[in-house]
Write an enzyme that holds these catalytic residues in place. Structure first.
Site, short mmCIF file in Angstrom:
data_model
loop_
_atom_site.label_atom_id
_atom_site.label_comp_id
_atom_site.label_asym_id
_atom_site.label_seq_id
_atom_site.Cartn_x
_atom_site.Cartn_y
_atom_site.Cartn_z
N GLU A 70 0.92 -1.07 0.14
CA GLU A 70 -0.05 0.04 -0.03
C GLU A 70 0.80 1.40 0.02
O GLU A 70 1.91 1.27 0.69
CB GLU A 70 -0.80 0.12 1.34
CG GLU A 70 -1.74 -1.25 1.50
CD GLU A 70 -2.63 -1.10 2.81
OE1 GLU A 70 -2.47 -0.07 3.27
OE2 GLU A 70 -2.94 -2.06 3.20
N LYS A 128 2.08 4.72 1.17
CA LYS A 128 2.06 5.06 2.79
C LYS A 128 1.73 6.61 2.67
O LYS A 128 2.43 7.49 2.03
CB LYS A 128 3.36 5.25 3.59
CG LYS A 128 3.50 5.24 4.77
CD LYS A 128 4.71 5.06 5.54
CE LYS A 128 4.65 5.23 6.92
NZ LYS A 128 4.62 6.74 7.35
N ASP A 176 1.00 10.45 3.05
CA ASP A 176 1.42 11.40 4.14
C ASP A 176 0.56 12.36 4.64
O ASP A 176 0.40 13.30 4.04
CB ASP A 176 2.54 12.03 3.38
CG ASP A 176 3.56 12.48 4.28
OD1 ASP A 176 3.51 12.25 5.52
OD2 ASP A 176 4.69 13.28 3.91
N TYR A 203 -7.34 2.34 5.95
CA TYR A 203 -6.21 1.31 5.65
C TYR A 203 -6.35 0.08 6.68
O TYR A 203 -5.41 -0.82 6.53
CB TYR A 203 -4.81 1.82 5.51
CG TYR A 203 -4.36 2.55 6.70
CD1 TYR A 203 -4.22 2.24 8.05
CD2 TYR A 203 -3.99 3.73 6.41
CE1 TYR A 203 -3.98 2.98 8.91
CE2 TYR A 203 -3.65 4.97 7.49
CZ TYR A 203 -3.45 4.50 8.72
OH TYR A 203 -3.16 5.19 9.79
N LYS A 250 10.39 3.66 3.43
CA LYS A 250 10.35 5.20 3.03
C LYS A 250 10.92 5.26 1.73
O LYS A 250 11.92 4.60 1.23
CB LYS A 250 11.11 5.80 4.09
CG LYS A 250 10.32 6.08 5.44
CD LYS A 250 9.34 6.96 5.52
CE LYS A 250 8.48 7.08 6.87
NZ LYS A 250 9.50 7.99 7.65
N CYS A 278 18.31 47.69 -11.94
CA CYS A 278 18.22 46.41 -12.74
C CYS A 278 19.82 46.00 -12.84
O CYS A 278 20.93 46.61 -13.01
CB CYS A 278 17.93 46.35 -14.36
SG CYS A 278 18.38 45.06 -15.25
N CYS A 300 21.14 46.01 -16.69
CA CYS A 300 21.35 47.19 -17.39
C CYS A 300 21.13 48.48 -16.49
O CYS A 300 21.33 49.63 -17.19
CB CYS A 300 20.27 47.31 -18.43
SG CYS A 300 18.67 47.76 -17.76
N CYS A 312 12.40 45.45 -14.18
CA CYS A 312 13.30 46.34 -15.03
C CYS A 312 12.62 47.31 -15.72
O CYS A 312 11.89 46.79 -16.58
CB CYS A 312 14.37 45.76 -15.48
SG CYS A 312 15.40 46.65 -16.76
N CYS A 338 17.19 46.54 -22.29
CA CYS A 338 18.07 45.98 -21.35
C CYS A 338 18.53 44.63 -21.87
O CYS A 338 17.81 43.64 -22.54
CB CYS A 338 17.13 45.67 -20.17
SG CYS A 338 17.65 44.42 -19.10
S1 IVH Z 1 -0.74 0.76 8.67
C1 IVH Z 1 -0.41 -1.14 12.84
N1 IVH Z 1 -1.24 1.78 6.07
O1 IVH Z 1 1.98 5.68 8.77
C2 IVH Z 1 -0.36 -0.61 11.44
N2 IVH Z 1 -0.47 3.16 7.89
O2 IVH Z 1 3.81 4.70 11.44
C3 IVH Z 1 -0.78 0.70 11.50
N3 IVH Z 1 0.06 5.45 7.28
O3 IVH Z 1 0.99 7.18 11.39
C4 IVH Z 1 -0.54 1.52 10.29
N4 IVH Z 1 -0.55 5.12 5.21
O4 IVH Z 1 -0.94 6.89 9.80
C5 IVH Z 1 -0.87 2.00 7.67
N5 IVH Z 1 -1.53 2.27 4.10
C6 IVH Z 1 -1.06 2.80 5.41
C7 IVH Z 1 -0.58 3.76 5.66
C8 IVH Z 1 0.03 3.94 7.09
C9 IVH Z 1 -0.07 5.82 5.92
C10 IVH Z 1 0.67 6.09 8.44
C11 IVH Z 1 -0.20 5.91 9.60
C12 IVH Z 1 0.96 6.02 10.81
C13 IVH Z 1 1.93 5.63 10.19
C14 IVH Z 1 2.78 4.31 10.59
#
Ligand code: IVH
Length: 677
Positions: free
Chosen positions: A119, A121, A123, A231, A321, A415, A418, A433, A439
């Site tokens: 999945e 992650k 942000d 999720y 990450k 400027c 020029c 300018c 120029c």
């Molecule tokens: S699972 C026990 N899935 O990442 C599992 N977390 O430290 C709990 N996050 O603050 C998290 N996308 O909010 C999971 N597809 C995803 C996620 C996700 C973002 C964030 C989550 C948490 C941090 C993990």
């Protein structure tokens, strides 16, 4: 209390259902079903009924999404099931070690592959949503994992969060977890509004999402285009038995009305996890929201249970990450560049830093207001953000790290090229300018623009050569290009007779052009390619445009007062007219456009999108052709798109078109279509 007529009660329920259904299609599935006007009409009627019969108002009413009275503070919420975090893998080796540990714990044979769910992650900010009998009763932040804050009023305003679950088999108690995030476009919008108001801007979409959720006044939260993807599940009690896999659980959450990220994928074994990572890393820049990595989860829930937890994280999941999109570096200096229209742009010279996959050593600071807003000094430590394919930005200053010898940035009064005075029109952020084509910087940029591919398309006349020609005093303005002689330029560095003659030939070859391209090439402020086309189509000849007054110009669709002003201003300037005349005398020509043919423009009013690779005709040709036929060519797909042409390698634009049911054709079909017209 007024008796509620049965008819009204029924109408109320129907309206609620209809609005909730529409919300779901629009915000969860990204598939609008009814026009906005119809939605607004239903909402007004619903609110009317709620005003007349307040006792009807229920917590799942879509009218509750606009936010309510401000709270004095947030109350605390104890999570019955703690909200854990994830361990991180910082390399392929660490990811492989994670897979090996799981295999060992589960006593798997060496060649047995574990099934993982991959999945993105997201942000943003983690959230817990509690549903009793299918109704949203509580929304909470993660806090320290055990105790969070009650943000129910705020989560209710987020349109992709269901107030009432849909579908079958909903357990009496369900706690869903997910991420609330702000798509990049929403982030830009909020920051633009903050700048206009003179407020502080957010450093990144995550901070903006967190800040938006931390509002005690839920009306503010309602005004922020937040989204939520589910999720995982915290609690699932009563009702049907739980699904057997994480993927099926997500599927069920999707059926109940939650948004699930579209890139979630089930794979076998860790090698497939690694290729998923590569694939998403490629896609990262094109996504409309920030992701900071990939989360891998063992799919089978029974296996998850066997694996259990260590300290604050599950053994069955890990996050890998991506390289950071934000880094800290030092502002070494600020230089001021002069653009084609004289705009003076401060550019930050930075200690080189690797961010968002590239090494960044410069970043635009846009204008003096931006420097003031950031409170920036030379020598400061700054946060550089490079997300998506957006150019690197200085997002913030790290004040704690300001060195004692930090120097203020002084915007020049003259400027830097020029020495003409720098002027700033009141109400405009840009300082310019005042030297015009006198120029050197402005004339160089004007010539580069004139020669560029989409303008006069002078092959071989690149930026470096233009600079050299101007510096050597061989040309001063675009009109001088057509007077150049091969013997004069053959002596230039890296030139020689042959290249000199080639250049002269391609300058000559550029003489025959179109009116639209010529207008664009002149570099009139606010007149881009599309406006060049519009002007040519509507006026037919250059004389007609030169003669048009502001009112006449504004009669044309897509030409507003500012554009009209700049066009008029340009042709009023005798120096500009002299250049235009000189160009025509040197033989620059085009065929006038038959404006009577306008009504027969078969694609007028349509919006087309080109995506993927074009293999037979070039993308520029396809675009020209479409514009000639009256279509607009847009860079992104929306509900307003008429038709998409997708070549090999088409990605998110194609997927979006499919999800919005917009017709798609390939290049061969496109060519056949053009031939039929
Ligand atoms: S699972 C026990 N899935 O990442 C599992 N977390 O430290 C709990 N996050 O603050 C998290 N996308 O909010 C999971 N597809 C995803 C996620 C996700 C973002 C964030 C989550 C948490 C941090 C993990």
């Amino acid at each position: 209390m007024a008796q509620i007529p049965e008819q009204v009660g029924k109408e109320y329920d129907q309206l609620k259902d209809e609005l909730n259904r529409h919300n779901y299609s629009y915000y969860v599935l990204d598939e609008p079903t009814i026009p906005d006007s119809e939605y607004d009409r239903c909402m007004r009627r619903l609110q009317e009924i709620e005003q007349q019969y307040p006792e009807l108002l229920s917590p799942d009413s879509p009218s509750q999404r606009v936010g309510g009275a401000a709270l004095p503070s947030f109350s605390q919420v104890t999570h019955d099931v703690p909200m854990l975090s994830l361990d991180n893998a910082f390399s392929e080796e660490e990811l492989e070690a994670f897979d090996r540990r799981i295999g060992e714990r589960l006593n798997l044979k060496a060649d047995q592959k574990i099934e993982y769910v991959c999945e993105p992650k997201l942000d943003g900010v983690a959230v817990s949503l509690l549903y009793r009998d299918g109704l949203l009763v509580r929304g909470a932040t993660r806090g320290d994992g055990k105790v969070g804050e009650d943000i129910t009023a705020n989560v209710r305003t987020i349109k992709s969060i269901p107030l009432k679950l849909r579908g079958e088999g909903i357990p009496p108690l369900l706690e869903v977890r997910g991420e609330i995030y702000l798509p990049r476009a929403g982030f830009e919008k909020i920051n633009a509004a903050a700048i206009a108001q003179g407020d502080k801007v957010f450093v990144n979409p995550r901070n903006a999402a967190a800040g938006s959720l931390r509002q005690l006044d839920s009306k503010i939260t309602a005004s922020r285009p937040l989204e939520m993807c589910a999720y995982s599940v915290g609690q699932f009690q009563g009702g049907l038995s739980e699904p057997d896999s994480h993927r099926n659980m997500l599927k069920l959450l999707g059926e109940w009305g939650f948004k699930i990220n579209r890139y979630v994928e089930v794979v076998q074994g860790i090698a497939a996890c690694e290729s998923y990572y590569e694939q998403m890393q490629q896609r990262r820049d094109q996504l409309p929201y920030d992701i900071d990595g990939i989360v891998y989860k063992v799919n089978n829930l029974a296996l998850q249970q066997r694996l259990g937890f260590v300290a604050k994280a599950p053994r069955w999941a890990i996050a890998r990450k991506f390289p950071a999109q934000e880094e800290i570096t030092q502002l070494l200096d600020v230089e001021f560049q002069v653009g084609r229209t004289g705009a003076i742009t401060p550019v930050a010279r930075l200690a080189p830093v690797f961010v968002g996959g590239v090494t960044v050593s410069n970043a635009t600071l846009h204008n003096g207001d931006e420097i003031a807003r950031l409170g920036l000094c030379i020598g400061d430590s700054v946060i550089i953000r490079r997300a998506g394919d957006v150019i690197p930005q200085v997002a913030a200053v790290v004040l704690e790290k300001r060195p004692p010898d930090a120097r203020p940035i002084v915007f020049p009064e003259n400027c830097p090229v020029c020495q003409s005075p720098v002027r700033r029109v009141e109400g405009e952020a840009v300082a310019r300018c005042s030297g015009g084509l006198f120029c050197g910087a402005q004339s160089k940029e004007a010539i580069k623009h004139f020669a560029s591919r989409k303008a006069m398309d002078i092959d071989g006349l690149g930026d470096k050569l233009v600079e050299l020609l101007v510096d050597k005093g061989l040309i001063y303005s675009v009109a001088d290009l057509y007077e150049l002689r091969a013997d004069k330029i053959a002596d230039l560095e890296r030139m020689g007779e042959k290249s000199a003659q080639n250049l002269i030939d391609s300058i000559a070859a550029s003489k025959h052009t179109t009116l639209a391209k010529f207008l664009f090439a002149l570099g009139i402020r606010e007149v881009g390619e599309a406006t060049g086309q519009t002007l040519a189509r509507n006026f037919g000849s250059l004389e007609a445009i030169i003669d048009a007054d502001i009112d006449r110009l504004q009669e044309v669709d897509d030409i507003g007062p500012v554009v009209a002003y700049h066009i008029r201003d340009f042709f009023r300037n005798p120096d500009n007219l002299a250049i235009v005349n000189a160009l025509r005398e040197s033989g620059v020509s085009w065929d006038d456009v038959d404006i009577s043919a306008q009504d027969s423009q078969p694609l007028k009013g349509q919006t087309w999108v080109l995506t993927g690779t074009m293999e037979i005709m070039s993308r520029a040709e396809a675009k020209d052709k479409l514009q000639e036929l009256g279509a607009k060519v847009a860079g992104s797909v929306s509900a307003k798109t008429t038709q998409v042409v997708a070549g090999p390698g088409a990605g998110s634009k194609l997927t979006k078109a499919q999800s919005l049911d917009i017709p798609v054709m390939d290049e061969e079909q496109f060519i056949a279509f053009l031939n039929r017209l």
